[in-house]
Write an enzyme that holds these catalytic residues in place. Structure first.
Site, PDB file in Angstrom:
ATOM      1  N   LYS A 342       1.004  -1.614  -0.178  1.00  7.31           N
ATOM      2  CA  LYS A 342      -0.245   0.144   0.123  1.00  7.31           C
ATOM      3  C   LYS A 342       0.824   1.315   0.341  1.00  7.31           C
ATOM      4  CE  LYS A 342      -4.372  -1.604   1.750  1.00  7.31           C
ATOM      5  NZ  LYS A 342      -5.544  -1.737   2.453  1.00  7.31           N
ATOM      6  N   ARG A 376      -3.324  -9.842   5.179  1.00  4.86           N
ATOM      7  CA  ARG A 376      -4.379 -10.203   4.049  1.00  4.86           C
ATOM      8  C   ARG A 376      -3.195  -9.643   2.626  1.00  4.86           C
ATOM      9  NH1 ARG A 376      -6.635  -6.629  -0.005  1.00  4.86           N
ATOM     10  NH2 ARG A 376      -8.166  -7.501  -1.288  1.00  4.86           N
TER      11      ARG A 376
END
Length: 397
Positions: A342, A376
């Protein structure tokens, strides 16, 4: 050196640690149970407490050997309300809970909230979440969710697995690498993404899910905030729904999950990055989503929460949440963490998406250290290794 010269300062994050420490020095079983509540120290934060109630809390905490910190104007009655920090052992808080029902100004209701918070914070042990492909067993080790994006525009791997055959092949590869769950998404939710109509989302998902349901043995999750997509996926035999809007984007989502008794991942999300109190606001929002889900019939033990790293938060806010993940435990739900590749990592290290493996590994290790139950990730093989190493240190399995 003599015994007076070496003093060890030990972090005691939970009851299990306190028990283990006392067992190691030979404390008897009854003594351990009596002393565990005295070994656990808490700082509880209360928001917007009326000044009259705050003054009573101060007196009651001092009477039990604890402390209550509040705004300076409370003592002189120059302000109407204040935030309050309670510093106490668990035993001191239990004694406070016994006394508060006798008080006024809303303190009688506070007792139940404090007790529920303590119980959730100390919730431990093995937990099973029911899925058609077998239960998710939480508490023994950190589970790994592998990401399969069936989209042309995902921020990390957009287009790589847009072809159904490629997506299915990738899912099999992730399972072989150690994924405990496969999470399939048909709409990119990267910053600035264009929403995809439900029919297009399902056109992308359906051929992939049909094959995965038939071919893989680990639970399958679908990343969607649309109730109709969730219903179609559950009809096919998918196990879990992963909703980035925590049942808030589609009013029917909670009822759909309840109808199928499906586990649901509730993520924190919001428009913009304005907060009055970052962690308090996130906890409040997640608690409201949990209440919405449970109020529509979702079983409490089938709810997983996600702090939503990268959603409705700027870089500094994301970093702060990462450092305070343990605070999410007060909600009493398993925690999923999604940080893989991210922008928080890219901005911190000034690296493009394809060079964020080490940054992701750091966030995964920190998450495991703070009690996260599921991670995740895109890079399953590498992150399985990171999680196992972190588990060996933290859980000592």
């Amino acid at each position: 050196m003599s015994w007076q010269e070496i003093i060890e300062v030990i972090n005691v994050p939970d009851a299990a640690t306190a028990r283990k420490l006392m067992e190691e020095i030979g404390v008897d079983a009854r003594g351990i149970e009596l002393m565990v509540p005295k070994a656990l120290h808490y700082c509880l934060k209360l928001k917007d407490v009326p000044a009259r109630a705050a003054n009573i809390l101060k007196q009651e905490m001092l009477a039990r050997g604890g402390e209550a910190a509040m705004a300076a104007g409370v003592a002189g009655w120059s302000i109407e309300k204040t935030d309050v920090l309670l510093f106490a052992t668990r035993r001191q808080l239990e004694l406070l809970v016994e006394k508060l029902p006798q008080q006024y100004f809303g303190l009688n209701k506070l007792a139940a909230a404090i007790q529920a918070t303590l119980n959730s914070r100390e919730k431990a042990g093995i937990q099973e979440i029911k899925c058609p492909r077998g239960p998710l067993v939480l508490g023994r080790r950190t589970l790994v969710m592998g990401i399969v994006n069936v989209t042309p525009d995902s921020f990390s791997d957009g287009g790589f697995f847009y072809d159904p055959g490629a997506a299915v092949e990738h899912a099999h590869r992730l399972v072989d690498e150690g994924a405990d769950i496969i999470d399939v998404g048909g709409e990119s939710t990267r910053p600035g993404h264009e929403p995809v109509p439900a029919e297009e989302e399902w056109r992308r998902l359906e051929p992939v899910l049909k094959r995965l349901v038939a071919e893989i043995k680990v639970p399958i999750s679908v990343d969607t905030y649309k109730a109709i997509t969730a219903q179609r996926a559950l009809d096919l035999g998918v196990d879990i729904i992963n909703d980035i809007w925590g049942c808030r984007a589609d009013a029917a989502m909670a009822a759909v999950c309840a109808r199928y008794q499906a586990p649901i991942i509730i993520m924190h999300n919001q428009q913009g990055t304005e907060y009055q109190d970052l962690m308090f606001d996130i906890l409040t929002s997640l608690k409201e989503s949990i209440s919405l889900a449970e109020g529509n019939g979702v079983l409490p033990e089938q709810i997983i929460i996600d702090p939503g790293i990268g959603f409705g938060k700027d870089l500094q806010q994301n970093l702060e949440v990462m450092g305070r993940l343990r605070e999410l435990k007060v909600l009493g739900k398993p925690i999923l963490l999604g940080t893989s590749r991210k922008s928080m990592i890219g901005k911190t290290l000034n690296l493009p998406v394809d060079q964020r493996l080490e940054g992701t590994a750091a966030t995964v290790a920190l998450g495991v250290a703070q009690g996260v139950d599921i991670i995740r990730v895109h890079d399953v093989q590498a992150m399985v290794r990171v999680a196992r190493m972190a588990d060996a240190i933290v859980r000592r399995f």
